[in-house]
Write an enzyme that holds these catalytic residues in place. Sequence first.
Site, PDB file in Angstrom:
ATOM      1  N   ASP A   6       0.883  -1.163   0.000  1.00  0.00           N
ATOM      2  CA  ASP A   6       0.000   0.000   0.000  1.00  0.00           C
ATOM      3  C   ASP A   6       0.922   1.215   0.000  1.00  0.00           C
ATOM      4  OD1 ASP A   6      -1.577   2.185   0.579  1.00  0.00           O
ATOM      5  OD2 ASP A   6      -2.376   1.403   2.463  1.00  0.00           O
ATOM      6  N   LYS A  68       2.747  11.637  -3.471  1.00  0.00           N
ATOM      7  CA  LYS A  68       1.875  10.788  -4.291  1.00  0.00           C
ATOM      8  C   LYS A  68       0.927  11.650  -5.133  1.00  0.00           C
ATOM      9  CE  LYS A  68      -1.477   7.031  -3.693  1.00  0.00           C
ATOM     10  NZ  LYS A  68      -1.939   6.024  -2.722  1.00  0.00           N
ATOM     11  N   GLU A 145      -7.383   0.722  -4.530  1.00  0.00           N
ATOM     12  CA  GLU A 145      -7.353   0.704  -3.060  1.00  0.00           C
ATOM     13  C   GLU A 145      -8.675   0.272  -2.415  1.00  0.00           C
ATOM     14  OE1 GLU A 145      -5.708   4.525  -2.050  1.00  0.00           O
ATOM     15  OE2 GLU A 145      -3.747   3.946  -2.811  1.00  0.00           O
ATOM     16  N   ASP A 168     -13.166   5.301   1.530  1.00  0.00           N
ATOM     17  CA  ASP A 168     -11.735   5.360   1.863  1.00  0.00           C
ATOM     18  C   ASP A 168     -11.239   6.792   1.793  1.00  0.00           C
ATOM     19  OD1 ASP A 168      -8.995   5.178   2.081  1.00  0.00           O
ATOM     20  OD2 ASP A 168      -8.709   4.074   0.205  1.00  0.00           O
TER      21      ASP A 168
HETATM   22  P1  ADP Z   1      -2.893   7.458   2.857  1.00  0.00           P
HETATM   23  O1  ADP Z   1      -3.549   6.195   2.456  1.00  0.00           O
HETATM   24  O2  ADP Z   1      -3.187   8.574   1.931  1.00  0.00           O
HETATM   25  O3  ADP Z   1      -1.450   7.318   3.167  1.00  0.00           O
HETATM   26  P2  ADP Z   1      -3.961   7.197   5.501  1.00  0.00           P
HETATM   27  O4  ADP Z   1      -5.050   6.243   5.279  1.00  0.00           O
HETATM   28  O5  ADP Z   1      -2.735   6.761   6.223  1.00  0.00           O
HETATM   29  O6  ADP Z   1      -3.569   7.938   4.165  1.00  0.00           O
HETATM   30  O7  ADP Z   1      -4.581   8.463   6.224  1.00  0.00           O
HETATM   31  C1  ADP Z   1      -3.809   9.583   6.490  1.00  0.00           C
HETATM   32  C2  ADP Z   1      -4.713  10.720   6.862  1.00  0.00           C
HETATM   33  O8  ADP Z   1      -5.497  10.326   7.991  1.00  0.00           O
HETATM   34  C3  ADP Z   1      -3.924  11.955   7.284  1.00  0.00           C
HETATM   35  O9  ADP Z   1      -4.500  13.100   6.688  1.00  0.00           O
HETATM   36  C4  ADP Z   1      -4.116  11.976   8.785  1.00  0.00           C
HETATM   37  O10 ADP Z   1      -4.144  13.292   9.285  1.00  0.00           O
HETATM   38  C5  ADP Z   1      -5.471  11.338   8.941  1.00  0.00           C
HETATM   39  N1  ADP Z   1      -5.661  10.734  10.266  1.00  0.00           N
HETATM   40  C6  ADP Z   1      -5.015   9.669  10.800  1.00  0.00           C
HETATM   41  N2  ADP Z   1      -5.444   9.425  12.054  1.00  0.00           N
HETATM   42  C7  ADP Z   1      -6.382  10.368  12.314  1.00  0.00           C
HETATM   43  C8  ADP Z   1      -7.186  10.689  13.448  1.00  0.00           C
HETATM   44  N3  ADP Z   1      -7.117   9.991  14.564  1.00  0.00           N
HETATM   45  N4  ADP Z   1      -8.032  11.749  13.347  1.00  0.00           N
HETATM   46  C9  ADP Z   1      -8.102  12.471  12.231  1.00  0.00           C
HETATM   47  N5  ADP Z   1      -7.372  12.238  11.132  1.00  0.00           N
HETATM   48  C10 ADP Z   1      -6.523  11.205  11.171  1.00  0.00           C
HETATM   49 MG    MG Z   2      -4.419   4.801   1.761  1.00  0.00          MG
END
Ligand code: ADP
Ligand code: MG
Length: 565
Positions: A6, A68, A145, A168
């Site tokens: 991922d 990305k 995804e 998502d």
């Molecule tokens: P990606 O797949 O794009 O890498 P993720 O699924 O890891 O992203 O999500 C990252 C996003 O989730 C970030 O914008 C982060 O700020 C947000 N995020 C993660 N945990 C929390 C939380 N507890 N509350 C609010 N936002 C969150």
């Molecule tokens: Mg993701």
Amino acid sequence: MIVGIDLGTTHSLIGRYGPDGPQLIPNALGSLLTPSAVSVDDQDRIIVGSAARERLVSHPQRSVAAFKRWMGSDRVTALGGHRFRPEELSALILKSLIADAEAATGEKVVEAVISVPAYFSDSQRKATRIAGELAGIKVERLINEPTAAALAYGLQQRDGGGRYLVFDLGGGTFDVSILELFEGIMEVHASAGDNFLGGEDFSRALLEAFLDEHGLSADALAAGERAVLQRRIEGLKHDLALGTEAALEIPLAGQARAWRIDEAGFARICDPLVQRLRAPLERAMRDAKLNPGQLDEIVLVGGASRMPLCARLVSRMFGRLPLRHLNPDEAIGAGACIAAGMKTRHESLEEVILTDVCPHTLGVSTAQEVGNGRFVSGTFSPIIQRNSTVPVSRVERYYPIHDGQKVVHIEVYQGESPRVQNNVLLGNLSIELPPNTASADNPLDIRFTYDVNGLLQVEATAVATGRKRDLVLEKNPGVLSVEEIRARIALLEQIKIHPRDQQENLLMIARAERLYEEHLWARNALQDALLQFRQILESQDPRLIAEHRSHFGELLARIETQGYA
Ligand code: ADP
Ligand code: MG
């Protein structure tokens, strides 16, 4: 070994399909999540992951994250003495994940299934595959995804079956998919999304509201201050996901600033973004020809779906509470591992069949006659409609505008607008027609073939002569040519990567430097501790280093929890 990856905007994960199902693999620091951040140190060595994320604050000019979003473009980032394209930055993340997987399993990674946002365009998908090539692995299969998340969810409920909507919301992208699981067959009915909407946008909205309320402008802040503020705002957003209120205190432009915000305030600030979440949800339901009552479950994944406003929106729109059995951070990674297992034909997955759809409408630009021999160009003529089941191959017949026309220029677009100017140009090709032929006798067949990985092939045939032309999408400025790829692989191989066994020490130093940037009151203590730790590192005595690292870590934790003083 074939791994599943991922490759997220914010975090990336790697794993494989094992005897007990999907198995995510921890990195050198013992974490399943590796921040998708890259930094270079003062010797121009590459740092990837948590330490690089810390360095966004202490070394903003030498660090980068969220690249990305630039995949499929030719944007260049300068970091120290290096210049990287987005697919090269992604390749550095991939290299780091692969090194972790190889260290943990003792096996060589030769191939990966990588997940991409369903809404990724053709050039973004190509860039992802090239990132794999640059990292020295084969990437034959890409998986969308939300489909990966649904796979992870569906396989947990193997006997169940039903229709799911996967919501998502990651760091930079929003994806919606509607799937049906029936007797081991997982069928995607519709995908929709927004490539420019994610958790980072909610952070930015919060940041702008803060600056606004304090009469500050982002440009007036030093780069370091901006990075510190961003980090604190991010913390505030996370706090708001847990409680009903959150507060922040930070020195900026020589003055202490305090801010308090509650859930209702946050919802107000983010309302335009929440409204933007609606459109893809509605569109996916419409395309799947479903009403809310026909959905069995709504599954929230992606870190940003932890914000309570997501569950509230979904409840309001679908009249029920969303489910969250899955770890929102790991679901997509686990699904990519399952896809890797399907590729190796793991016996426990033999009877699982997956069908996906093409998320965009694909077509060509045409001219339309408006009477009296007048033509209006720029009309979009779809060849593959969005949400067609893939693989799909369709052909349409077109005619040249003029009698005796010798050549036709074909422009390929993706998008949903009737005017091509509002859609995305994917590439173009020209085909020669037999001369001196009347338009009506000179048809042209254009075939679009869209494969399971979401990659498009275009072929044009002059029917009268049988002459064929393929579209070479490599010409697109966002996609590297074969020669360029070769040259860049050689370049990347020469670049020094920070040693894997030094990751913990590196992270400790990066964290201390970030805290130094953030907390003026703790600077003396941090300076002393950093000097001492660097000296201990020179001793190269692993026991001594581990002991000091643990004391150092305690100091940093104390400073971090004390926060602003
Ligand atoms: P990606 O797949 O794009 O890498 P993720 O699924 O890891 O992203 O999500 C990252 C996003 O989730 C970030 O914008 C982060 O700020 C947000 N995020 C993660 N945990 C929390 C939380 N507890 N509350 C609010 N936002 C969150
Ligand atoms: Mg993701």
